[in-house]
Design a protein around this motif. Structure first.
Motif, PDB file in Angstrom:
ATOM      1  N   LYS A   3     -57.293   7.287  64.912  1.00  0.00           N
ATOM      2  CA  LYS A   3     -57.540   8.685  64.574  1.00  0.00           C
ATOM      3  C   LYS A   3     -58.393   8.820  63.315  1.00  0.00           C
ATOM      4  N   CYS A  17     -64.316  19.418  63.469  1.00  0.00           N
ATOM      5  CA  CYS A  17     -63.323  19.351  64.547  1.00  0.00           C
ATOM      6  C   CYS A  17     -63.993  19.499  65.909  1.00  0.00           C
ATOM      7  N   ARG A  21     -64.147  16.554  68.760  1.00  0.00           N
ATOM      8  CA  ARG A  21     -63.487  16.820  70.044  1.00  0.00           C
ATOM      9  C   ARG A  21     -64.477  16.666  71.192  1.00  0.00           C
ATOM     10  N   ASP A  26     -60.495  11.200  68.506  1.00  0.00           N
ATOM     11  CA  ASP A  26     -59.227  11.847  68.163  1.00  0.00           C
ATOM     12  C   ASP A  26     -59.142  12.086  66.657  1.00  0.00           C
ATOM     13  N   ASP A  28     -56.895  14.466  63.281  1.00  0.00           N
ATOM     14  CA  ASP A  28     -55.951  15.436  62.734  1.00  0.00           C
ATOM     15  C   ASP A  28     -56.690  16.205  61.650  1.00  0.00           C
ATOM     16  N   PHE A  97     -59.102  23.674  69.934  1.00  0.00           N
ATOM     17  CA  PHE A  97     -58.531  22.620  69.086  1.00  0.00           C
ATOM     18  C   PHE A  97     -57.612  23.164  67.992  1.00  0.00           C
ATOM     19  N   LYS A 100     -54.789  21.035  66.891  1.00  0.00           N
ATOM     20  CA  LYS A 100     -55.094  19.824  66.112  1.00  0.00           C
ATOM     21  C   LYS A 100     -55.122  20.098  64.615  1.00  0.00           C
ATOM     22  N   TYR A 134     -55.463   6.381  58.801  1.00  0.00           N
ATOM     23  CA  TYR A 134     -56.622   6.786  59.608  1.00  0.00           C
ATOM     24  C   TYR A 134     -57.759   5.796  59.409  1.00  0.00           C
TER      25      TYR A 134
END
Length: 609
Positions: A3, A17, A21, A26, A28, A97, A100, A134
């Protein structure tokens, strides 16, 4: 661990984001407030944003909108902050999203760990802290959260009997009704606040340290920046651009000195311009009085450098912001006077996997430029683009800083300037170059790299097995690719050298090798000095037999050797990964042949030794 972390859900964060996407990466996203929008969410409970009730964007709708999602045609040319916030909400929901994004979640610490990043967040409602790892971090927390006051403070500022505040804390003009207000600065916030307070104040004074240029939002009934084309800013020489824009300004507004402002001491485009359709009119009507820089304070009296003075009730400093990253240790990045060293304003050369989105001051719009930055970062994350060497990245950074110093007035606000269309072209060119590098480059070894190894059990004594594998002249009997090996010189043991003749199909190649370890009955290792690969055999007694582990280690390869290995693999097989699989298979076959020989002819092997 695959991630990516995105810090902030303002205009730059949500652009990141959407791009990740879209690319299947992936992520956060953490946002300190209850909603997306950053400065454009008014009011914002994140405690960081600096918007005020009357705020509008100062770049046109068409220039500002994301290329992936246009603003509604029903919007005005320069939308209000509430419309921008609504647009951001629609953008997030359209691309789906929102789930997320962790709202009311503050990032408190970001630390590099073993080629990855540990991110610690705090849930603002419960205080609970969580740390996650990450592979990369995109910092999109904005740069309008920590007010920058004059440094050092003006003499006597501590004696001022009125109220001193910063534009960051300005929300509505109501508290300045019938007050004598001094606005310090000449940026867009200073212009907006001076205009707004002048409508209800007893007197509004605008203190300007140096002269500057004011661009109207409209020229000939058209948004001014819609008249600027990529051709004009990328192809036409800057001197000609100045001449064209200066002519347009003379026709539309005249000279700023006609309104009482000081004459600029620098050329057009050598400082960030002020964009306003109302400031000059208020100055021309006498509703705002222009003054030079402050000399000192004395009680409620402010003295200016031209010898004049004014009694004031309130001072609003519109003097910019400090760039800070409270979640990053100073050993990682420490902005000095708002100076941050980033390759193409995005990549930290010293910390792989750390990227900054929206950390620039544009002559143009922020949102679309952040979107373009996110596309480049996505290229780097999915491997479709690669970075140049660290030295080349630093060369670009230094060239950029030299160009800034040559062009712009020295100021903390001119450390990260970009021009809209040229910067888009710059990012596009770097994406092309990065794609070429990715096709040529060999992927770097991962931080958690471990040498490949194969192990087997042989029903023979360690001494028997060792005599077989340490006799390089018999290596052609074991290895699928080796045809023959012979010693160079009379030396044996550590430091001894030997030549290997190898063949695969019609391809024949010769290697030079050097023995690195030779412990009878325990281990044998050599390095193929031609390509930097190390081979080793470790022998351990195991239940009356021997456990043999063959290891293949490429960590000692230089970048040039790794490149040659990749080129060689591309010639023989379907690339580096296929080459690795072939070698592992070869290692298994080698141990099978050693095993068969040792278990069949153990006494003969010992006699031969």
């Amino acid at each position: 661990m695959e991630k990516v972390c995105i810090i902030g859900a303002g205009g730059s964060g949500i652009a990141s984001c959407q791009v990740l996407r879209e690319r299947g990466i992936d992520f956060d996203c953490y946002e300190a407030g209850s909603a997306v929008g950053g400065n454009w969410r008014y009011p914002n409970d994140n405690g960081l944003s600096s918007g005020y009730r009357s705020l509008h964007i100062n770049t046109s709708r068409h220039l500002s909108e994301y290329r992936s999602y246009p603003m509604p045609e029903t919007y005005p040319h320069y939308p209000h902050h509430s419309q921008v916030a609504e647009y951001f909400d629609d953008f997030v929901d359209h691309f789906g999203f929102r789930d997320k994004i962790s709202f009311r979640t503050e990032v408190v610490r970001v630390e590099p760990v073993d080629g990855s990043w540990d991110v610690t967040v705090r849930q603002r409602d419960t205080g609970a802290e969580t740390t996650r790892r990450y592979r990369a971090v995109l910092v999109a927390n904005g740069h309008h959260s920590v007010p920058r006051y004059p440094e050092p403070a003006f003499p006597g500022a501590d004696t001022f009997t009125g109220v001193q505040t910063h534009s960051h804390d300005y929300k509505v003009p109501d508290e300045y009704a019938n007050k004598r207000v001094l606005v310090v600065g000449f940026g867009n916030s200073a212009s907006d606040i001076a205009v707004e307070t002048s409508a209800i104040s007893a007197r509004t004074v605008l203190s300007v340290r140096r002269g500057g240029y004011v661009f109207p939002k409209f020229m000939f009934g058209t948004p001014g920046d819609d008249m600027i084309s990529p051709f004009l800013t990328r192809v036409v020489p800057r001197e000609m651009q100045r001449w064209i824009m200066a002519a347009l300004l003379r026709v539309t507004i005249g000279s700023v000195t006609d309104y009482g402002l000081p004459k600029p001491d620098h050329k057009l485009f050598n400082s960030h311009p002020t964009v306003s359709d109302t400031l000059l009119g208020r100055l021309g009507h006498g509703d705002i009085i222009a003054k030079p820089n402050i000399a000192r304070f004395d009680g409620d009296t402010v003295h200016f450098v031209d010898g004049s003075s004014e009694a004031m009730d309130a001072v609003i400093y519109c003097t910019g912001y400090k760039i800070t990253f409270p979640f990053l240790d100073e050993n990682v990045i420490a902005p000095a006077d708002n100076d941050v060293s980033l390759f193409h304003r995005v990549v930290d050369p010293n910390h792989p996997g750390l990227y900054f989105i929206g950390l620039f001051q544009p002559l143009g719009a922020t949102m679309v430029l952040s979107e373009a930055q996110a596309h480049w970062v996505a290229d780097l994350l999915d491997g479709s683009a690669a970075l140049p060497s660290t030295a080349k990245m630093w060369r670009e950074i230094n060239d950029y800083k030299k160009a800034l110093a040559k062009r712009y007035v020295r100021s903390g606000r001119h450390t990260m300037q970009v021009d809209h269309y040229p910067y888009l072209a710059e990012l596009k060119a770097e994406r092309r170059q990065g794609a070429k590098r990715a096709r040529k480059n060999v992927p770097p070894l991962p931080a958690n790299y471990r040498p490949a190894e194969v192990s087997t059990w042989i029903d023979a004594a360690p001494a028997t097995v060792w005599n077989l594998i340490s006799d390089v002249t018999r290596m052609g009997n074991w290895s699928p690719e080796c045809r023959r090996c012979f010693w160079r010189g009379r030396k044996r043991g550590v430091g001894a050298r030997f030549i290997g003749i190898n063949r695969r199909g019609r391809m024949l190649w010769v290697t030079s090798n050097k023995v690195e370890r030779a412990e009878p009955g325990r281990s044998f290792a050599f390095q193929t000095t031609t390509n930097g690969v190390s081979w080793s055999y470790v022998l351990e007694p195991d239940g009356g037999g021997t456990r043999v582990t063959e290891r293949w280690d490429v960590s000692g390869q230089s970048p040039a050797q790794r490149k040659r290995s990749a080129s060689f693999a591309n010639m023989l097989l379907d690339g580096y990964d296929a080459h690795n699989e072939e070698l592992l298979d070869g290692m298994r076959k080698t141990l099978e042949r050693v095993k068969a020989t040792a278990e069949t002819n153990a006494p003969a092997v010992l006699r031969a030794a």
